[in-house]
Design a protein around this motif. Structure first.
Motif, PDB file in Angstrom:
ATOM      1  N   ALA A  52      12.895  17.632  29.989  1.00 44.57           N
ATOM      2  CA  ALA A  52      11.858  16.458  30.234  1.00 44.57           C
ATOM      3  C   ALA A  52      10.565  17.057  30.937  1.00 44.57           C
ATOM      4  CB  ALA A  52      12.445  15.611  31.255  1.00 44.57           C
ATOM      5  N   ILE A  53      10.708  17.930  31.780  1.00 43.79           N
ATOM      6  CA  ILE A  53       9.252  18.518  32.175  1.00 43.79           C
ATOM      7  C   ILE A  53       8.548  19.283  30.853  1.00 43.79           C
ATOM      8  CG2 ILE A  53       8.490  20.495  33.494  1.00 43.79           C
ATOM      9  CD1 ILE A  53      10.673  19.962  35.773  1.00 43.79           C
ATOM     10  N   ALA A  54       9.405  20.123  30.082  1.00 39.62           N
ATOM     11  CA  ALA A  54       8.640  20.772  28.993  1.00 39.62           C
ATOM     12  C   ALA A  54       8.070  19.789  27.891  1.00 39.62           C
ATOM     13  CB  ALA A  54       9.751  21.697  28.291  1.00 39.62           C
ATOM     14  N   VAL A  55       8.828  18.579  27.622  1.00 35.76           N
ATOM     15  CA  VAL A  55       8.223  17.557  26.842  1.00 35.76           C
ATOM     16  C   VAL A  55       7.202  16.949  27.316  1.00 35.76           C
ATOM     17  CG1 VAL A  55       8.624  15.364  25.876  1.00 35.76           C
ATOM     18  CG2 VAL A  55      10.636  17.137  25.388  1.00 35.76           C
ATOM     19  N   HIS A  56       7.095  16.639  28.492  1.00 29.59           N
ATOM     20  CA  HIS A  56       5.845  15.834  29.426  1.00 29.59           C
ATOM     21  C   HIS A  56       4.676  17.053  29.435  1.00 29.59           C
ATOM     22  CE1 HIS A  56       3.658  13.481  31.721  1.00 29.59           C
ATOM     23  NE2 HIS A  56       3.296  14.490  32.535  1.00 29.59           N
ATOM     24  N   GLU A  57       4.802  18.323  29.696  1.00 31.18           N
ATOM     25  CA  GLU A  57       3.993  19.197  29.795  1.00 31.18           C
ATOM     26  C   GLU A  57       3.252  19.837  28.477  1.00 31.18           C
ATOM     27  OE1 GLU A  57       2.529  20.605  32.643  1.00 31.18           O
ATOM     28  OE2 GLU A  57       3.516  19.565  34.121  1.00 31.18           O
ATOM     29  N   THR A  58       4.330  19.574  27.516  1.00 32.80           N
ATOM     30  CA  THR A  58       3.507  20.292  26.441  1.00 32.80           C
ATOM     31  C   THR A  58       3.255  19.269  24.864  1.00 32.80           C
ATOM     32  OG1 THR A  58       5.656  20.411  25.375  1.00 32.80           O
ATOM     33  CG2 THR A  58       4.901  22.269  26.500  1.00 32.80           C
ATOM     34  N   VAL A 134       5.339  11.993  37.454  1.00 33.81           N
ATOM     35  CA  VAL A 134       6.638  11.262  37.643  1.00 33.81           C
ATOM     36  C   VAL A 134       7.122  10.295  36.626  1.00 33.81           C
ATOM     37  CG1 VAL A 134       7.946   9.928  39.327  1.00 33.81           C
ATOM     38  CG2 VAL A 134       6.605  11.610  40.442  1.00 33.81           C
ATOM     39  N   GLY A 135       6.303   9.515  36.370  1.00 35.69           N
ATOM     40  CA  GLY A 135       6.676   8.479  35.269  1.00 35.69           C
ATOM     41  C   GLY A 135       7.034   9.149  33.978  1.00 35.69           C
ATOM     42  N   GLY A 136       6.193   9.907  33.360  1.00 36.67           N
ATOM     43  CA  GLY A 136       6.450  10.715  32.216  1.00 36.67           C
ATOM     44  C   GLY A 136       7.849  11.375  32.430  1.00 36.67           C
ATOM     45  N   VAL A 137       7.937  12.376  33.313  1.00 36.84           N
ATOM     46  CA  VAL A 137       9.227  13.280  33.233  1.00 36.84           C
ATOM     47  C   VAL A 137      10.507  12.303  33.676  1.00 36.84           C
ATOM     48  CG1 VAL A 137      10.407  14.953  34.801  1.00 36.84           C
ATOM     49  CG2 VAL A 137       7.994  15.325  34.234  1.00 36.84           C
ATOM     50  N   SER A 138      10.112  11.248  34.450  1.00 36.59           N
ATOM     51  CA  SER A 138      11.317  10.345  34.275  1.00 36.59           C
ATOM     52  C   SER A 138      11.772   9.664  33.345  1.00 36.59           C
ATOM     53  CB  SER A 138      11.165   9.224  35.645  1.00 36.59           C
ATOM     54  OG  SER A 138      10.795   9.926  36.999  1.00 36.59           O
ATOM     55  N   LYS A 139      10.733   9.217  32.273  1.00 30.71           N
ATOM     56  CA  LYS A 139      10.860   8.616  31.140  1.00 30.71           C
ATOM     57  C   LYS A 139      11.978   9.500  30.475  1.00 30.71           C
ATOM     58  CE  LYS A 139       8.335   8.404  27.789  1.00 30.71           C
ATOM     59  NZ  LYS A 139       6.996   8.121  26.906  1.00 30.71           N
ATOM     60  N   TYR A 140      11.533  10.657  30.173  1.00 26.76           N
ATOM     61  CA  TYR A 140      12.364  11.791  29.240  1.00 26.76           C
ATOM     62  C   TYR A 140      13.554  12.285  30.010  1.00 26.76           C
ATOM     63  CZ  TYR A 140       7.865  11.941  26.639  1.00 26.76           C
ATOM     64  OH  TYR A 140       6.924  11.749  25.987  1.00 26.76           O
ATOM     65  N   TYR A 141      13.504  12.324  31.142  1.00 24.63           N
ATOM     66  CA  TYR A 141      14.878  12.643  32.031  1.00 24.63           C
ATOM     67  C   TYR A 141      15.934  11.569  31.748  1.00 24.63           C
ATOM     68  CZ  TYR A 141      18.164  13.866  35.487  1.00 24.63           C
ATOM     69  OH  TYR A 141      19.357  13.863  36.092  1.00 24.63           O
ATOM     70  N   SER A 142      15.539  10.249  31.750  1.00 21.06           N
ATOM     71  CA  SER A 142      16.555   9.128  31.477  1.00 21.06           C
ATOM     72  C   SER A 142      16.981   9.188  30.170  1.00 21.06           C
ATOM     73  CB  SER A 142      15.748   7.773  32.047  1.00 21.06           C
ATOM     74  OG  SER A 142      15.491   7.867  33.318  1.00 21.06           O
ATOM     75  N   MET A 143      15.994   9.574  29.228  1.00 21.42           N
ATOM     76  CA  MET A 143      16.451   9.266  27.826  1.00 21.42           C
ATOM     77  C   MET A 143      17.304  10.440  27.707  1.00 21.42           C
ATOM     78  SD  MET A 143      13.553   9.444  24.530  1.00 21.42           S
ATOM     79  CE  MET A 143      13.003  11.059  25.171  1.00 21.42           C
ATOM     80  N   PHE A 144      17.053  11.682  28.094  1.00 20.37           N
ATOM     81  CA  PHE A 144      17.940  12.882  27.815  1.00 20.37           C
ATOM     82  C   PHE A 144      19.286  12.729  28.439  1.00 20.37           C
ATOM     83  CE2 PHE A 144      13.841  15.623  27.250  1.00 20.37           C
ATOM     84  CZ  PHE A 144      13.911  15.364  25.713  1.00 20.37           C
ATOM     85  N   LYS A 145      19.385  12.132  29.556  1.00 19.95           N
ATOM     86  CA  LYS A 145      20.727  12.205  30.236  1.00 19.95           C
ATOM     87  C   LYS A 145      21.660  11.193  29.723  1.00 19.95           C
ATOM     88  CE  LYS A 145      19.815   9.593  34.195  1.00 19.95           C
ATOM     89  NZ  LYS A 145      20.615   9.552  35.559  1.00 19.95           N
ATOM     90  N   ARG A 146      21.255  10.472  28.606  1.00 16.52           N
ATOM     91  CA  ARG A 146      22.059   9.277  28.040  1.00 16.52           C
ATOM     92  C   ARG A 146      23.498   9.712  27.487  1.00 16.52           C
ATOM     93  NH1 ARG A 146      17.685   5.259  25.412  1.00 16.52           N
ATOM     94  NH2 ARG A 146      16.791   5.105  27.690  1.00 16.52           N
TER      95      ARG A 146
END
Length: 146
Positions: A52-58, A134-146
């Motif tokens: 999630a961090i990598a997707v948001h950062e890049t 926070v919003g970007g990383v949280s969005k991807y984190y929620s998506m990935f942990k499904r």
């Protein structure tokens, strides 16, 4: 509320498989899901958070930092953006940094990590992109942990 929901970032059990991560990872990150899982296991960090961090950062593998420097986490050194020899090395260094400088110091939620990792008002953030972290990383984190 958000911190309570996102509190389990340091789980010994991955919430996402490499194959699941690969469904979203693109650009320079394409196909690297297993690398995030390996780094997560090595450092005891949920690979969904690392990805999630990598997707948001890049910009999901589209930034110059990841394409030209294998820097998946926006990691800065004395001379600006850090360079890594390979994408795997960049992912490992981001995970190691998160473990040593954040998780081990009690910063275990996305908002807690953001306050140090990408603080709002930082001098190296003239366009205030950190306010979206926070919003970007949280969005991807929620998506990935499904």
């Amino acid at each position: 509320m958000q911190e309570a929901i996102l509190g389990k970032l340091t789980s010994p059990t991955a919430t996402a498989s490499g194959a699941a991560l690969n469904k979203t990872l693109s650009g320079a990150l394409k196909g690297s899901g297993d690398v995030f899982v390996q780094a997560g296991k090595k450092y005891g960090i949920d690979p969904a958070l690392l990805a999630a961090i990598a997707v948001h950062e890049t910009g999901n593998g589209s930034s110059k930092a990841v394409k030209n420097r294998n820097n998946v986490g926006g990691m800065m050194g004395k001379n600006g953006l850090m360079n890594f020899n390979s994408l795997q090395d960049g992912i490992d260094k981001m995970a190691s940094n998160l473990k040593r400088n954040y998780i081990d110091k009690g910063l275990t939620t996305i908002p807690q990590i953001q306050r140090k990792y990408a603080p709002v008002g930082a001098g190296n953030d003239p366009t205030n992109l950190n306010s979206n972290w926070v919003g970007g990383v949280s969005k991807y984190y929620s998506m990935f942990k499904r």
